[in-house]
Scaffold this active site. Structure first.
Site, PDB file in Angstrom:
ATOM      1  N   PHE A 103       0.837  -1.210   0.000  1.00  0.00           N
ATOM      2  CA  PHE A 103       0.000   0.000   0.000  1.00  0.00           C
ATOM      3  C   PHE A 103       0.865   1.252   0.000  1.00  0.00           C
ATOM      4  O   PHE A 103       0.709   2.163   0.802  1.00  0.00           O
ATOM      5  CB  PHE A 103      -0.958  -0.040   1.202  1.00  0.00           C
ATOM      6  N   GLY A 104       1.811   1.266  -0.941  1.00  0.00           N
ATOM      7  CA  GLY A 104       2.646   2.462  -1.144  1.00  0.00           C
ATOM      8  C   GLY A 104       1.940   3.403  -2.096  1.00  0.00           C
ATOM      9  O   GLY A 104       0.716   3.363  -2.258  1.00  0.00           O
ATOM     10  N   ARG A 105       2.727   4.230  -2.786  1.00  0.00           N
ATOM     11  CA  ARG A 105       2.136   5.264  -3.647  1.00  0.00           C
ATOM     12  C   ARG A 105       1.278   4.660  -4.744  1.00  0.00           C
ATOM     13  O   ARG A 105       0.179   5.119  -5.032  1.00  0.00           O
ATOM     14  CB  ARG A 105       3.234   6.095  -4.301  1.00  0.00           C
ATOM     15  N   ILE A 106       1.798   3.594  -5.407  1.00  0.00           N
ATOM     16  CA  ILE A 106       1.045   3.023  -6.536  1.00  0.00           C
ATOM     17  C   ILE A 106      -0.162   2.247  -6.010  1.00  0.00           C
ATOM     18  O   ILE A 106      -1.276   2.367  -6.547  1.00  0.00           O
ATOM     19  CB  ILE A 106       1.959   2.155  -7.424  1.00  0.00           C
TER      20      ILE A 106
ATOM     21  N   ARG B 138       6.733  -6.458 -10.244  1.00  0.00           N
ATOM     22  CA  ARG B 138       7.924  -7.070 -10.829  1.00  0.00           C
ATOM     23  C   ARG B 138       7.642  -8.551 -11.088  1.00  0.00           C
ATOM     24  O   ARG B 138       6.953  -9.203 -10.279  1.00  0.00           O
ATOM     25  CB  ARG B 138       9.127  -6.954  -9.887  1.00  0.00           C
TER      26      ARG B 138
ATOM     27  N   GLU C 167      11.702 -11.354 -18.474  1.00  0.00           N
ATOM     28  CA  GLU C 167      11.354 -10.507 -19.617  1.00  0.00           C
ATOM     29  C   GLU C 167      12.595 -10.035 -20.376  1.00  0.00           C
ATOM     30  O   GLU C 167      13.630  -9.830 -19.755  1.00  0.00           O
ATOM     31  CB  GLU C 167      10.484  -9.318 -19.159  1.00  0.00           C
TER      32      GLU C 167
ATOM     33  N   HIS D 172       5.361  -4.624 -20.384  1.00  0.00           N
ATOM     34  CA  HIS D 172       5.916  -3.702 -19.372  1.00  0.00           C
ATOM     35  C   HIS D 172       5.621  -2.229 -19.737  1.00  0.00           C
ATOM     36  O   HIS D 172       6.536  -1.439 -19.952  1.00  0.00           O
ATOM     37  CB  HIS D 172       7.426  -3.933 -19.205  1.00  0.00           C
TER      38      HIS D 172
ATOM     39  N   GLY E  13       3.644  -0.130 -17.797  1.00  0.00           N
ATOM     40  CA  GLY E  13       3.113   0.602 -16.628  1.00  0.00           C
ATOM     41  C   GLY E  13       3.274   2.114 -16.714  1.00  0.00           C
ATOM     42  O   GLY E  13       2.317   2.862 -16.588  1.00  0.00           O
TER      43      GLY E  13
HETATM   44  C1  DGY Z   1       9.640   1.167 -12.886  1.00  0.00           C
HETATM   45  O1  DGY Z   1       9.645   2.386 -12.800  1.00  0.00           O
HETATM   46  O2  DGY Z   1       9.950   0.440 -11.935  1.00  0.00           O
HETATM   47  C2  DGY Z   1       9.268   0.571 -14.202  1.00  0.00           C
HETATM   48  O3  DGY Z   1       8.802  -0.721 -14.030  1.00  0.00           O
HETATM   49  C3  DGY Z   1      10.428   0.580 -15.148  1.00  0.00           C
HETATM   50  O4  DGY Z   1      11.551   0.113 -14.505  1.00  0.00           O
END
Ligand code: DGY
Length: 323
Positions: free
Chosen positions: A156-159, A242, A271, A289, A291
Site C-alpha cells: 500500500f505504497g504510492r502506486i 515485478r 522478460e 511492461h 506501466g
Molecule cells: C519502474 O519504474 O519500476 C518501471 O517498471 C520501469 O523500470
C-alpha cells in the site's frame, strides 16, 4: 567548470536527452538495445554517473573492476531490484530512483489490466481481427463485472494507493490491503480500505488481487501455487510490480487448470521472454511492461533523474536516494 560525465544506457524521451546533453557530458546508447555486462563494465569505468533502467542488471559482475569511476547509479524507474544495492554500497556508489511521477500511470495500467482480463477484451480483439466475429448474441464472451467487487492490494505504497483510489472512488470496489507497515486509520478510510495482517488472510476474500510491492529477493515468488489455492476460483490476479514476485510456472498451471479465473500481467520473470505456457492461456492478458509508458510520465521520470544528478554533483543529498 568541467561537466560530469554521464552514461545513459537506453534511449530516453527527446526533451530529456536534450537537457542531459546540455547539463552534462552525456553518452547515449543510440542503438537502444540492452547492454552486455562488458558494456556496462566499460560504462562504470568511464562515466561519473551511469543512468540505468530495468534492463540493466548491475551487480558484482559489473562493479567489481579496478577501473571504477562511477559514483552514482541514477536509475530511470521506481523499481531497482535489477541493481545490487549492497554491492553498490560496498563500492561507495549512491543509488537513486524515480518515485511519485509514475504512480498515476502505473495505477491506470493496473486498472486497464483488471478491466481487460475481467471483460475478456483481449479475446474479443483477437476474434475481431481474425475475422471470427459472427455478430452480437446474448451469450457472447461473457465476462465478470468489476464494479462493487473486492480488490486486494498487496503493497500500500504510492502506486497501491493510486489503484485503491481509482477502484474505490471510480468503481465502488471494496479494498482490502496487505502491507508490512501498519497504515494509519485516516489513510485507510480515505481509500475505503481495510488492512489485513497477512497475504493468506487477504487472498480468499478477493475477487481481484493487484500486486504493488517491490521485487527482489525479499518478495521472490511471494505468490505461488499455495497462494493460488487460497484465491477464489473466480478471482483474477494483476501484476504491474515485478515479474519475480509471481511464480510464473505456478501461475500458468493455475490458469490452465482454472484454479483462478484469469491474470493480467505487465511484468515477467525473464522478460522480454515469456513462458510459452502463459502465451497459450486465453484467460491471460499479457502486456509488454507498459506501466509508466506515457510521454508525460517517461519525460517526468527523466527530469527526476536530472534533479537527482544535479543535487548529487552539487553536493546535496538527492531526494530519491535509496542507498
Ligand atoms: C519502474 O519504474 O519500476 C518501471 O517498471 C520501469 O523500470
Amino acid at each position: 567548470m568541467v561537466k560530469p560525465r554521464v552514461f545513459v544506457t537506453r534511449r530516453w524521451p527527446r526533451a530529456v536527452e536534450a537537457m542531459l546533453a546540455d547539463k552534462f557530458e552525456a553518452t547515449f546508447n543510440s542503438s537502444d538495445r540492452a547492454l552486455s555486462v562488458a558494456e556496462l563494465r566499460e560504462a562504470v569505468a568511464s562515466a561519473d554517473a551511469v543512468l540505468p533502467t530495468v534492463t540493466d542488471r548491475i551487480g558484482p559482475a559489473v562493479l567489481e573492476t579496478n577501473r571504477l569511476r562511477t559514483k552514482i547509479l541514477a536509475n530511470y524507474g521506481v523499481g531497482f531490484s535489477h541493481i545490487d544495492v549492497a554491492a553498490a554500497q560496498k563500492w561507495g556508489i549512491t543509488v537513486t530512483n524515480t518515485p511519485d511521477v509514475l504512480s498515476e500511470c502505473t495505477a491506470d495500467l493496473a486498472l486497464t489490466l483488471m478491466l481487460m482480463v475481467a471483460r475478456r477484451v483481449g479475446e474479443g480483439e483477437r476474434e475481431v481481427r481474425s475475422d471470427g466475429w459472427t455478430g452480437w448474441r446474448p451469450t457472447h464472451l461473457l465476462g465478470t463485472k468489476i464494479s462493487g467487487k473486492t480488490l486486494g492490494i498487496v503493497g500500500f505504497g504510492r502506486i497501491g494507493r493510486a489503484v485503491a483510489k481509482r477502484a474505490h472512488h471510480g468503481f465502488g470496489m471494496r479494498v482490502v490491503t496487505y502491507d508490512r507497515a501498519q497504515i494509519d486509520a485516516g489513510t485507510l478510510a480515505e481509500f475505503g480500505a481495510e488492512q489485513v495482517q497477512s497475504i493468506d488472510e487477504l487472498l480468499p476474500r478477493c475477487d481481484f488481487v493487484s500486486l504493488h510491492c517491490p521485487g527482489g529477493d525479499e518478495n521472490h515468488h511471494l505468490i505461488g501455487a499455495r497462494q493460488f489455492d487460497l484465491m477464489k476460483p473466480s478471482a483474477f490476479l494483476v501484476n504491474t510490480a515485478r515479474g519475480e514476485v509471481v511464480d510464473e510456472r505456478a501461475l500458468a498451471h493455475a490458469l490452465w487448470f482454472d484454479t483462478i479465473a484469469g491474470a493480467g500481467l505487465d511484468v515477467y520473470e525473464g522478460e522480454p521472454s515469456i513462458l510459452p505456457e502463459l502465451c497459450g492461456c486465453e484467460n491471460a492478458v499479457l502486456l509488454p511492461h507498459l506501466g509508466s509508458a506515457t510521454k508525460e510520465t517517461r519525460e517526468a521520470m527523466g527530469f527526476r533523474v536530472i534533479e537527482n544528478l544535479t543535487d548529487f554533483f552539487e553536493g546535496r543529498t538527492p531526494k530519491d536516494m535509496v542507498a
